[in-house]
Design a protein around this motif. Structure first.
Motif, PDB file in Angstrom:
ATOM      1  N   ILE A 142       0.978  -1.189   0.119  1.00  0.00           N
ATOM      2  CA  ILE A 142      -0.154   0.024  -0.009  1.00  0.00           C
ATOM      3  C   ILE A 142       1.076   1.303  -0.139  1.00  0.00           C
ATOM      4  O   ILE A 142       0.515   2.145  -0.527  1.00  0.00           O
ATOM      5  N   LYS A 143       2.000   1.267   0.773  1.00  0.00           N
ATOM      6  CA  LYS A 143       2.848   2.441   0.901  1.00  0.00           C
ATOM      7  C   LYS A 143       3.333   2.836  -0.380  1.00  0.00           C
ATOM      8  O   LYS A 143       3.686   4.158  -0.740  1.00  0.00           O
ATOM      9  N   VAL A 183      -1.675   2.570   8.126  1.00  0.00           N
ATOM     10  CA  VAL A 183      -0.998   1.813   7.872  1.00  0.00           C
ATOM     11  C   VAL A 183      -0.016   1.584   8.831  1.00  0.00           C
ATOM     12  O   VAL A 183       0.361   0.692   9.484  1.00  0.00           O
ATOM     13  N   ASP A 184       0.932   2.869   9.223  1.00  0.00           N
ATOM     14  CA  ASP A 184       1.637   2.930  10.178  1.00  0.00           C
ATOM     15  C   ASP A 184       1.196   2.436  11.874  1.00  0.00           C
ATOM     16  O   ASP A 184       1.959   1.908  12.258  1.00  0.00           O
ATOM     17  N   ARG A 185      -0.193   2.825  11.779  1.00  0.00           N
ATOM     18  CA  ARG A 185      -0.983   2.459  12.977  1.00  0.00           C
ATOM     19  C   ARG A 185      -0.872   0.860  13.281  1.00  0.00           C
ATOM     20  O   ARG A 185      -0.895   0.357  14.296  1.00  0.00           O
ATOM     21  N   PHE A 305      -8.093  -8.658  19.775  1.00  0.00           N
ATOM     22  CA  PHE A 305      -6.726  -7.981  19.607  1.00  0.00           C
ATOM     23  C   PHE A 305      -6.324  -8.049  18.152  1.00  0.00           C
ATOM     24  O   PHE A 305      -5.151  -7.826  18.027  1.00  0.00           O
ATOM     25  N   TYR A 306      -7.230  -8.514  17.147  1.00  0.00           N
ATOM     26  CA  TYR A 306      -6.547  -8.269  15.754  1.00  0.00           C
ATOM     27  C   TYR A 306      -6.958  -7.015  15.265  1.00  0.00           C
ATOM     28  O   TYR A 306      -7.789  -6.205  15.630  1.00  0.00           O
ATOM     29  N   PRO A 307      -6.017  -6.540  14.549  1.00  0.00           N
ATOM     30  CA  PRO A 307      -6.136  -5.086  13.639  1.00  0.00           C
ATOM     31  C   PRO A 307      -7.586  -5.289  13.007  1.00  0.00           C
ATOM     32  O   PRO A 307      -8.029  -6.162  12.496  1.00  0.00           O
ATOM     33  N   MET A 308      -8.301  -4.020  13.150  1.00  0.00           N
ATOM     34  CA  MET A 308      -9.350  -3.605  12.469  1.00  0.00           C
ATOM     35  C   MET A 308     -10.597  -4.513  12.798  1.00  0.00           C
ATOM     36  O   MET A 308     -11.467  -4.451  12.142  1.00  0.00           O
ATOM     37  N   ILE A 309     -10.565  -4.865  14.062  1.00  0.00           N
ATOM     38  CA  ILE A 309     -11.839  -5.447  14.730  1.00  0.00           C
ATOM     39  C   ILE A 309     -12.190  -4.601  15.611  1.00  0.00           C
ATOM     40  O   ILE A 309     -11.585  -4.165  16.665  1.00  0.00           O
TER      41      ILE A 309
END
Length: 359
Positions: A142-143, A183-185, A305-309
């Motif tokens: 993405i970056k 994305v960095d977060r 504890f997963y991203p975007m949940i």
């Protein structure tokens, strides 16, 4: 040494909890391992019915009575028992009738809680590592084009004939920056923690002051501190971030649900001989963050504890993922238990870090 004394010596030194019951299921003997597992004194309960050691034991009593009557052994895996004072334990237990004594029983209990917890933690760490690798790959993909899009927008902005048209290129640049920051977060902290001795209660008070400023004091904080907890080795800024993420999640859940008399309890305790992963730590700091909000849906508890949940429409799903990554860098652990009216996050942090983890 007499044979009976020799057998007693062997039983007293076994790591397996062993109890001897008479034909009325009254306690005749329990070894030190059983006293430790069941958190009882053998002298106090000697001669008492086995049901005095547990609560809600109807099913287990049927098994014991049937084994005593029939003389057949019985084994139960991962049984959930409630001790007399309310604590729940998970055990494998075996009931063995004594062939040379009428209806007497030997009850053996093997604690499973520690093994099951280690297994769950290893599974969670494995899933988290897989997720981090996936996020790293996505971030790279993405970056790179984001940088090209942003650069092209800047070049286009310089070539525009009218100043008013720059509004559109600014939208492109700002959105590219927003996606890069997102994305960095998702990647979480990318620097190794700098360990120093910090006071956990100072960290909590810092977080309380930040949340109080955000909410204007509308949420009550109840402090239940153990002042005997010594300073722990941690990265102060990272630990503040982890605690702040969890407390802010609790604050947002209370605010958005309109909970009457919103309250967050902050409780610290020291825990001895606590196992995290495959390692046993001599002394661990436990920090519980408890709110009286609506709770977390059961189907989300395994994945929070997963991203975007996220369970909130306005949530990013990154706060708990980042907190988990920070605790992992500190060799720590986060647990969550939730039901309507009470959600509890517990952070376990070793009071002493391995020197190999330092910068």
């Amino acid at each position: 040494m007499a044979k009976s004394m020799f057998y007693r010596y062997l039983l007293d030194n076994m790591s397996t909890a062993v109890l001897r019951l008479d034909n009325q299921l009254n306690l005749e003997y329990l070894n030190p391992a059983a006293e430790m597992l069941l958190q009882v004194s053998g002298k106090r309960f000697m001669g008492a019915h086995i049901s005095a050691l547990f609560r809600d034991t109807a099913e287990a009593m049927v098994v014991l009575e049937e084994s005593a009557r029939s003389g057949h052994p019985f084994t139960q895996r991962e049984a959930h028992l409630t001790l007399h004072h309310g604590q729940q334990i998970t055990v494998d237990y075996s009931v063995t009738p004594l062939a040379d004594e009428e209806h007497a029983l030997i009850l053996e209990l093997q604690a499973r809680d520690r093994l099951l917890r280690i297994t769950r933690e290893e599974e969670m760490y494995a899933k988290q590592e897989t997720t981090r690798e996936l996020v790293r790959g996505m971030a790279h993909e993405i970056k790179n084009p984001l940088g090209g899009i942003r650069g092209a927008a800047q070049l286009l902005e310089r070539a525009l004939p009218e100043e008013s048209l720059k509004e559109y290129t600014q939208v492109i640049i700002e959105e590219a920056d927003r996606l890069r920051n997102l994305v960095d977060r998702m990647l979480g902290p990318r620097i190794m923690p700098h360990f120093d001795y910090v006071n956990i209660h100072q960290i909590i008070e810092r977080v309380c002051s930040l949340i109080t400023a955000e909410t204007g004091g509308t949420i009550e904080f109840i402090r239940d501190y153990d002042p005997s907890i010594p300073e722990l080795e941690a990265d102060e800024e990272q630990l503040i971030q982890a605690v702040l993420n969890i407390v802010r999640n609790a604050m947002q859940a209370l605010t958005e649900s309109g909970t009457d008399e919103p309250c967050i309890t902050l409780r610290t305790r020291s825990v001895r001989q606590f196992t995290m992963g495959a390692e046993r730590h001599r002394l661990v700091c436990s920090l519980s963050i408890i709110d009286n909000g609506p709770g977390i849906p059961t189907h989300m508890l395994e994945n929070i504890f997963y991203p975007m949940i996220s369970g909130r429409a306005s949530g990013t799903g990154l706060g708990l993922s980042i907190a988990h990554s920070i605790l992992h860098q500190h060799q720590g652990l986060i647990k969550c238990e939730s039901q309507p009216g009470q959600t509890q996050f517990t952070l376990f942090i070793p009071l002493e870090q391995e020197h190999g983890q330092r910068d």
